[in-house]
Design an enzyme around this catalytic site. Structure first.
Site, PDB file in Angstrom:
ATOM      1  N   ASN A 186       0.846  -1.199   0.000  1.00 43.03           N
ATOM      2  CA  ASN A 186       0.000   0.000   0.000  1.00 43.03           C
ATOM      3  C   ASN A 186       0.876   1.242   0.000  1.00 43.03           C
ATOM      4  OD1 ASN A 186      -2.713   1.101   0.318  1.00 43.03           O
ATOM      5  ND2 ASN A 186      -2.118   1.696   2.402  1.00 43.03           N
ATOM      6  N   GLU A 246      -7.407   4.628   0.694  1.00 48.69           N
ATOM      7  CA  GLU A 246      -7.501   5.721   1.680  1.00 48.69           C
ATOM      8  C   GLU A 246      -7.966   7.018   1.030  1.00 48.69           C
ATOM      9  OE1 GLU A 246      -3.919   6.078   4.024  1.00 48.69           O
ATOM     10  OE2 GLU A 246      -3.621   3.913   4.093  1.00 48.69           O
ATOM     11  N   ASP A 249      -9.274  10.409  -0.020  1.00 49.01           N
ATOM     12  CA  ASP A 249      -9.889  11.651   0.440  1.00 49.01           C
ATOM     13  C   ASP A 249      -9.412  12.787  -0.461  1.00 49.01           C
ATOM     14  OD1 ASP A 249      -7.306  11.922   1.561  1.00 49.01           O
ATOM     15  OD2 ASP A 249      -8.002  11.665   3.616  1.00 49.01           O
TER      16      ASP A 249
HETATM   17  C1  XIL Z   1      -3.667   8.180   9.996  1.00 53.24           C
HETATM   18  C2  XIL Z   1      -4.841   8.072  10.933  1.00 53.24           C
HETATM   19  O1  XIL Z   1      -6.027   8.332  10.231  1.00 53.24           O
HETATM   20  C3  XIL Z   1      -4.666   9.051  12.071  1.00 53.24           C
HETATM   21  O2  XIL Z   1      -5.703   8.889  13.018  1.00 53.24           O
HETATM   22  C4  XIL Z   1      -3.321   8.826  12.756  1.00 53.24           C
HETATM   23  O3  XIL Z   1      -3.114   9.822  13.740  1.00 53.24           O
HETATM   24  C5  XIL Z   1      -2.203   8.904  11.729  1.00 53.24           C
HETATM   25  O4  XIL Z   1      -2.458   7.977  10.700  1.00 53.24           O
HETATM   26  N1  XIL Z   1      -1.583   6.954   5.463  1.00 53.24           N
HETATM   27  C6  XIL Z   1      -1.887   5.794   6.130  1.00 53.24           C
HETATM   28  C7  XIL Z   1      -2.796   5.845   7.312  1.00 53.24           C
HETATM   29  O5  XIL Z   1      -1.527   4.722   5.671  1.00 53.24           O
HETATM   30  O6  XIL Z   1      -2.472   4.848   8.237  1.00 53.24           O
HETATM   31  C8  XIL Z   1      -2.762   7.179   7.994  1.00 53.24           C
HETATM   32  O7  XIL Z   1      -3.774   7.181   8.997  1.00 53.24           O
HETATM   33  C9  XIL Z   1      -2.996   8.278   6.975  1.00 53.24           C
HETATM   34  C10 XIL Z   1      -1.908   8.282   5.925  1.00 53.24           C
END
Ligand code: XIL
Length: 968
Positions: A495, A559, A561
């Protein structure tokens, strides 16, 4: 504990909107001639119903025979634990008694503790009139021997009481808490450790605030016990105003919660520490959802580092009534041809958040609960309470689970790498992976086995994490092997973020190809897809998915957004509605890509179900963000409609600048068009296009670059400017074939409202918006020459190199300026700036406020809002001090520059060598390029001037830099 019975609180509580009704009011009017449960407190005291004085009716309660201030009338306190009450009574002294204070107090003995006395209300009372006493009382901690009693400052005062009313308040978890410190007390706040809390005149509003001094640690400061004031699964908005104490030039303050469940404390941030400039009140505001059963709950103000003094004022905590989720809208999961997932942390499984998850998503990724710091905080000590909770929630709601993540450089405890030889590290990894994957065997369908291991800026494309430094590629091989052994049915993913950018895409591709070639059981590639509102275009994402399709791996978007910000510093107080519409269209384009590529994509996961819980509220800085499909109240946003039904979206008015320029209208692409990227018209079926415009006195030049590989009769482009249209057929004049399709150019009468429609056998794609005429983009050239020594001495090699000068004032209208030349050799750009600046200063702590030259370079001339990884702002002060700006932490560019400066009569000379390792420089290359001169007087910047960029945002946004063309 301090009594809550101040009039201020009582008044506030009265103003509350309809509290849920509990038990009825308890009224003591003594009209039946009995004491109605009241009895004497203290030897010799007598308490009787009496007709001597009554406020209403004919009888009251007379207390006499008192010989101590604490003597009086008392009643077993009719309070239930967990509830709050308003207590009101009317008092009057017996005839002839001198004025005295009458007070209502609660006495109780907490389990295992000492008896305490809590004031509910007090007032000065005379024998002349009835006086109303009223206050509130909140019964939280387990106690015995609880009495409500009435005492007086006059040890022998005789008094009458009447119309005593005890009204249960609503649920205390629904009542607001406010602290304004106006009464000169700390209002329930107490120090966490050694801190000293005192009220004083430094106030945000009113005349009194709380001064915090003597802190012993960054976490030491004022704390408020809120046990019993928050309900599990309930959300609270918190707000506090803070200001730095005297002699504190800077500091960061935030708001946190300490909660204890089953004896274990946990610390959570409500507002991450943020900058508090000296002399200013700054508001800390955020929301918190209590997701646990707790036996201790305290909120507190802390700093990120240091023990500096500060002030606190106007705190409030209010219950946030959840809006019900919309049940009448389509469920996302029914609208897409792949698993629709959401990341969630434990609080989101409760209440309306849980309902939203269950309605829309059939995939779930624990946001933090399966990371190493959560699952194995100490060597061999595994904890799965939260992980289990989320996996159970998911399976209970028919959702498939993505396990995130087994090996990562972040959120991994230090012990993992301590004294670790390669062998030890791999053993730790093996045990960790085996334990997690085995535990959830059959319940977690896909694992992110390794996360973010690629660094395209390294020669081998691998991130220099501790994992890599100690174990090389073997940590990846081991993690996959062990995960596969533990659950052969689980799909194993690699990932990463930024996979939609070509360089990272290729580095990841190479790695996956290699590992697969070795037989490593790698089944899929996860594209995080943390995007922003502008960048990168959806077509990049499509290119990435197509590229990996060649590798015969599954792909998932893991992920997703879409931040509303293009940089790492800006923040909105409220997000402009147009931006949310734009985001809706962006989500539409992205989901068009996902649907088209559904054969290669088994799931799409958004990183959070709704804006209120997005990690982008605190990363990279605390700021209001709205990156997801549902808003802060869990209501569907335009982004949701962009996914589900784009016809619901309001039309988007796009914006484009048309720099002054003259084009030869012949279907050939003039150099002028290459100065800017084409604005995309998103792909529909097999057609996509790019658009540009230039303004001139003879009209508006327009360009469409159409990608459409199959020529058809009705292929055509229509440009409309302020209502006047021109249609160009693919086979007609002004159009030429290109490798991927065709190019159409035209000159139309000047105007601002522009539509471009591209047609391809029944399909139409459109760009519609406003075009604004702006000045021409400046351009200059850099010849290839032998590399000069960057020493600040103008050697002969610079002779004859084209020179530009700064003249675009972005601060002030006169001051230091520079004449600038550049040349190139190999992969390095050399820049010489001769600055006219007779008085030089480096006094300010901020480098941009020192006399300095900034060189802006975008090796790909992307002209993007916001910096890409390879875009750099290279600053050299007159003493040769170098500072570098770039995206976020500037990792991609910070080591690119070598520079020197020399002062000369009337100014200074800067010479810099800037390596551009991400591109191959050659004659004809176009670079985004600009120069800025900062002029300092003492510790302040008094002027700043650039070559091309007039926006004053060149440090955030590359889209207005000029152009440097390399020549042979
Ligand atoms: C983020 C979480 O959403 C937060 O709550 C935490 O403080 C930090 O990590 N890439 C990733 C995720 O693979 O695990 C991260 O998640 C965001 C960026």
């Amino acid at each position: 504990m301090r009594t809550l019975g101040t009039v201020v609180v009582a008044v506030l509580l009265c103003l509350l909107p309809a509290l849920p009704a509990h038990a009825a009011d308890l009224v003591h009017d003594f009209e039946d001639g009995t004491a109605q449960g009241w009895g004497p407190r203290g030897d010799g005291v007598s308490v009787t119903a009496s007709a001597e004085a009554a406020r209403t009716g004919t009888r009251g309660l007379l207390t006499s025979g008192r010989t101590a201030t604490w003597h009086g009338a008392s009643i077993p306190a009719p309070f239930a634990r967990g509830l709050g009450y308003t207590v009101t009574a009317h008092a009057r002294l017996a005839a002839g008694q001198p004025a005295a204070t009458i007070a209502m107090t609660v006495q109780r003995t907490p389990t295992g503790g000492e008896t305490t006395y809590e004031r509910v209300a007090a007032a000065t009372v005379t024998d002349g009139d009835w006086v109303r006493l009223s206050g509130t009382y909140l019964f939280t901690a387990e106690s015995t021997d609880m009495q409500l009693y009435v005492e007086s400052s006059g040890a022998t005062s005789e008094y009458h009481l009447d119309d005593i009313v005890i009204t249960p308040l609503g649920d205390p978890t629904r009542e607001p808490i406010t602290s304004d410190f106006e009464d000169g007390t700390a209002q329930d706040w107490s120090p966490r450790a050694a801190a000293v809390l005192a009220t004083g005149e430094v106030a945000h509003a009113g005349t009194s605030g709380l001064a915090v001094t003597g802190r012993s640690a960054s976490w030491d400061g004022p704390a408020l016990n809120v046990l019993g004031r928050m309900g599990k699964g309930d959300k609270y908005a918190m707000s506090a105003w803070v200001r730095l104490g005297p002699d504190t030039p800077s500091g960061r303050l935030g708001l946190s919660i300490e909660r204890r469940s089953g004896g274990t404390p946990s610390y959570e941030r409500v507002v991450a520490p943020k900058d508090v400039p000296a002399g200013e009140w700054v508001r800390l505001s955020g929301t918190y959802t209590l997701a646990y059963d707790v036996e201790f709950l305290s909120l507190y103000i802390e700093s990120d580092t240091g023990t500096f003094p500060f002030h606190l004022d106007d705190f409030s905590m209010t219950y946030v009534e959840p809006k019900p989720i919309q049940t009448g809208i389509p469920s996302l999961k029914d609208e897409v041809p792949f698993t629709m997932g959401s990341a969630a942390t434990r609080p989101e499984t409760l209440g309306v958040h849980g309902e939203l998850l269950a309605k829309h998503f059939n995939g779930l990724t624990p946001g933090n609960e399966l990371k190493w710091d959560a699952t194995e905080p100490r060597d061999g000590e595994f904890t799965f309470t939260d992980g289990d909770h989320l996996v159970d929630f998911a399976t209970g709601h028919g959702m498939s689970v993505r396990g995130h993540t087994l090996a990562w450089h972040s959120q991994t405890p230090d012990w993992v790498f301590e004294n670790a030889t390669k062998e030890v590290l791999l053993q730790r990894l093996e045990r960790h992976v085996r334990t997690l994957v085995t535990r959830y065997k059959g319940r977690i369908a896909a694992w992110d086995v390794v996360n973010e291991v690629v660094d395209e800026n390294q020669p081998d494309g691998l991130r220099r994490s501790k994992w890599y430094e100690i174990a090389g590629l073997d940590f990846i091989r081991t993690a996959f092997r062990v995960a596969h052994e533990a659950d052969p049915a689980a799909k194993l993913f690699i990932n990463d973020y930024n996979t939609e950018f070509p360089r990272k895409r290729e580095a990841l591709y190479k790695l996956v190809e290699q590992l697969k070639g070795e037989g490593v059981p790698i089944h899929g590639v996860g594209h995080q897809l943390h995007l922003n509102i502008e960048q990168p275009p959806a077509s990049n994402v499509e290119d990435t998915i197509r590229r990996f399709a060649a590798l015969d791996v599954d792909q998932q978007v893991t992920e997703l957004d879409v931040s509303v910000y293009t940089d790492f510093v800006s923040s909105y107080d409220s997000i402009p509605p147009e931006l949310l519409i734009q985001q809706g269209h962006r989500y539409k384009e992205l989901f068009d890509v996902f649907r088209r590529q559904a054969d290669h994509l088994s799931s799409v996961t958004v990183w959070g179900e709704s804006d209120d819980v997005s990690w982008l509220q605190s990363w990279p800085i605390p700021r209001l963000n709205a990156p997801l499909l549902f808003d802060h109240d869990l209501q569907a946003k335009p982004a949701y409609w962009g996914v589900v039904d784009p016809s619901e979206l309001e039309p988007l008015v796009r914006r484009l600048e048309a720099p002054a320029g003259v084009i030869k209208v012949d279907g050939r692409r003039d150099l002028e068009w290459d100065l800017l990227p084409d604005a995309p018209l998103a792909r529909v079926s097999d057609v996509s296009a790019g658009f540009q415009a230039r303004s001139s006195s003879s009209g508006l030049y327009v360009l469409a670059e159409v990608e459409d590989t199959t020529a058809a009769k009705d292929d055509q482009v229509t440009f409309t400017v302020d209502g006047r249209s021109r249609t160009l057929r693919r086979s007609g004049p002004g159009v030429r074939p290109t490798a991927a399709g065709y190019r159409a150019e035209a000159l139309l009468p000047s105007g601002t409202d522009v539509t471009v429609t591209v047609r391809d056998s029944g399909t139409e794609i459109t760009w519609a918006g406003k075009v604004t005429a702006v000045p021409a983009i400046k351009r200059t050239t850099a010849p290839r020459r032998p590399a000069p020594v960057p020493d600040g001495v103008v050697d002969r090699g610079w002779a004859g190199v084209p020179e530009i000068s700064t003249g675009t004032w972005i601060q002030g209208g006169s001051g230091a300026t520079a004449k600038v030349r550049s040349l190139w050799q190999g992969s390095t750009l050399y820049v010489l700036a001769q600055v006219a600046d007779p008085s030089l200063s480096e006094q300010s702590a901020n480098p941009w406020e020192q006399d300095s030259v900034e060189i802006f370079v975008d090796p790909e001339n992307g002209k993007t809002k916001g910096y890409g990884d390879e875009d750099g702002q290279y600053r050299v002060s007159f003493t040769g001090r170098v500072t570098v700006g770039g995206t976020f932490d500037a990792v991609g560019v910070k080591d690119n520059v070598r520079a020197a400066a020399k002062t000369v009569p009337g100014g200074y000379v800067v010479e810099a060598a800037i390596k551009l390792p991400t591109v191959t420089l050659s004659p004809g290359s176009l670079l985004g390029f600009d120069v800025q001169v900062n002029d300092a007087t003492g510790a302040a910047r008094t002027s700043a001037v650039t070559w091309n960029d007039a926006s004053a945002r060149g440090y955030l946004d590359t889209s207005h830099w000029g152009i440097l063309r390399l020549t042979p």
